[in-house]
Design a protein around this motif. Structure first.
Motif, PDB file in Angstrom:
ATOM      1  N   VAL A  46      41.344  41.816  33.200  1.00 21.06           N
ATOM      2  CA  VAL A  46      39.987  41.511  32.589  1.00 21.06           C
ATOM      3  C   VAL A  46      39.100  42.549  33.109  1.00 21.06           C
ATOM      4  O   VAL A  46      38.444  43.240  32.514  1.00 21.06           O
ATOM      5  N   SER A  47      39.017  42.328  34.399  1.00 30.06           N
ATOM      6  CA  SER A  47      37.783  43.222  34.973  1.00 30.06           C
ATOM      7  C   SER A  47      37.913  44.566  35.170  1.00 30.06           C
ATOM      8  O   SER A  47      36.907  45.283  34.705  1.00 30.06           O
ATOM      9  N   THR A  48      39.006  44.954  35.640  1.00 28.19           N
ATOM     10  CA  THR A  48      39.013  46.543  35.820  1.00 28.19           C
ATOM     11  C   THR A  48      40.183  47.386  35.193  1.00 28.19           C
ATOM     12  O   THR A  48      40.305  48.290  35.246  1.00 28.19           O
ATOM     13  N   GLY A  49      41.047  46.578  34.264  1.00 27.34           N
ATOM     14  CA  GLY A  49      42.294  47.291  33.614  1.00 27.34           C
ATOM     15  C   GLY A  49      42.907  47.644  34.582  1.00 27.34           C
ATOM     16  O   GLY A  49      44.249  48.727  34.082  1.00 27.34           O
ATOM     17  N   ALA A  50      43.159  47.049  35.892  1.00 33.97           N
ATOM     18  CA  ALA A  50      44.257  47.566  36.568  1.00 33.97           C
ATOM     19  C   ALA A  50      45.649  47.153  36.175  1.00 33.97           C
ATOM     20  O   ALA A  50      45.811  46.126  35.513  1.00 33.97           O
ATOM     21  N   VAL A  51      46.787  47.854  36.194  1.00 34.98           N
ATOM     22  CA  VAL A  51      48.093  47.649  35.904  1.00 34.98           C
ATOM     23  C   VAL A  51      48.888  47.481  37.365  1.00 34.98           C
ATOM     24  O   VAL A  51      48.955  48.161  38.051  1.00 34.98           O
ATOM     25  N   ASP A  52      49.423  46.278  37.257  1.00 31.89           N
ATOM     26  CA  ASP A  52      50.405  45.761  38.348  1.00 31.89           C
ATOM     27  C   ASP A  52      51.569  46.512  38.357  1.00 31.89           C
ATOM     28  O   ASP A  52      51.974  46.852  37.443  1.00 31.89           O
TER      29      ASP A  52
END
Ligand SMILES: Cc1ncc(COP(=O)(O)O)c(C=O)c1O
Length: 293
Positions: A46-52
């Motif tokens: 949600v916050s930063t668009g990071a992809v695990d």
């Protein structure tokens, strides 16, 4: 189970889940007699668009026999882009994926969607046949597959848009959104009063920093949180741009998430000077005397 049953796992400096911390947590819980059942990975937080690292999470889930869910509500649609698809490797190994066509398929609110590898698991969990039901005809009855009984035809608007824009249409608009968010990050880097924090998919986070404020110490950083918070409220109320917020590495950040095919380069160009203008005015009114030069 309640939120006390959730384990929040540490992230690395790119805001992705720390897979070794996850492993340690699972092992510690098991050793303590707890029973982990599910790992939630993110395909666009949600916050930063990071992809695990989804493949690594899938492997851990296989090893410990856990359900692998991916929250792709915002980001999963970007997996169709050749240039980012490697970051989404492992998405196809999920047991379930949440994705919201009302986010990056541009559908009108709302059209939340869950994709499940094995439909029978849904039937096992939700199917219920009270005596006043008589649906004997061979058909897919969605009340068998989820908690909702009577339901509208939400899928129609999603299907129509897919027919209209087609896969190529979405490839074009989604990649343009990502390009614009990257362009914004570059313009922020060129603006001395702004500090870029993160950029991933179509999300860019940043802060306004007054030029004469000397950085360092909790008092200053706390003031910057307060200043950016107030700036955001004023920006939203100005009607000129609508940004949201994020907490990034513990600090209050301004967040731009571009999920509208009508956003243009002109909008992106207009934003840094607008934030600086409102930021400087807010700072002039808000800054405590002790932090003035
Ligand atoms: C990654 C992610 N998951 C879940 C949600 C919640 O979506 P909704 O409010 O549409 O249910 C959001 C909303 O921004 C999101 O970005």
């Amino acid at each position: 189970m309640g939120t006390d049953a959730i384990r929040w796992v540490a992230t690395n400096d790119r805001m992705q889940i720390d897979v070794s911390a996850l492993r340690q947590q699972i092992e510690a819980d098991r050793a303590a007699g707890e029973r982990p059942i599910l790992v939630v990975g993110n395909a666009g937080t949600v916050s930063t668009g990071a992809v695990d690292p989804l493949s690594e999470l899938a492997a851990i889930c296989r090893e410990f026999d856990l359900w692998f869910h991916v929250d792709g509500a915002y980001g999963a649609m970007a997996a169709i882009l050749p240039e980012v698809s490697k970051d989404f490797a492992g998405l196809g190994e999920a047991d379930s994926i949440a994705m919201d066509p009302h986010k990056w398929l541009y559908a009108p609110l709302e059209a939340g969607c869950a994709l499940v590898r094995n439909r029978e698991k849904l039937r096992d969990a939700f199917s219920y046949h009270p005596p006043y039901y008589h649906f004997e005809t061979e058909a897919i009855n969605y009340y068998d597959l989820g908690p909702q009984n009577s339901r509208g035809f939400r899928a129609l608007k999603v299907w129509l848009a897919l027919q209209q824009a087609g896969r190529d249409g979405y490839v074009q608009t989604i990649s343009e959104d990502i390009r614009l968010a990257g362009e914004l990050f570059r313009r922020i880097a060129q603006t001395p009063q702004l500090e870029g924090l993160t950029q991933s998919l179509s999300i860019t986070t940043f802060r306004f920093i007054p030029r004469d404020l000397e950085r360092g110490g909790e008092e200053i950083e706390g003031y910057l949180d307060q200043l950016n918070n107030e700036l955001l409220t004023r920006l939203q109320n100005s009607g000129e741009a609508y940004l949201s917020n994020a907490i990034v590495r513990g600090r209050f950040a301004l967040r731009v998430c571009i999920v509208n095919f009508r956003t243009t380069l002109a909008d992106v160009e207009a934003l840094p000077p607008l934030v600086v203008r409102i930021g400087e005015k807010t700072d002039a009114e808000l800054r405590p005397a002790g932090l003035r030069r």
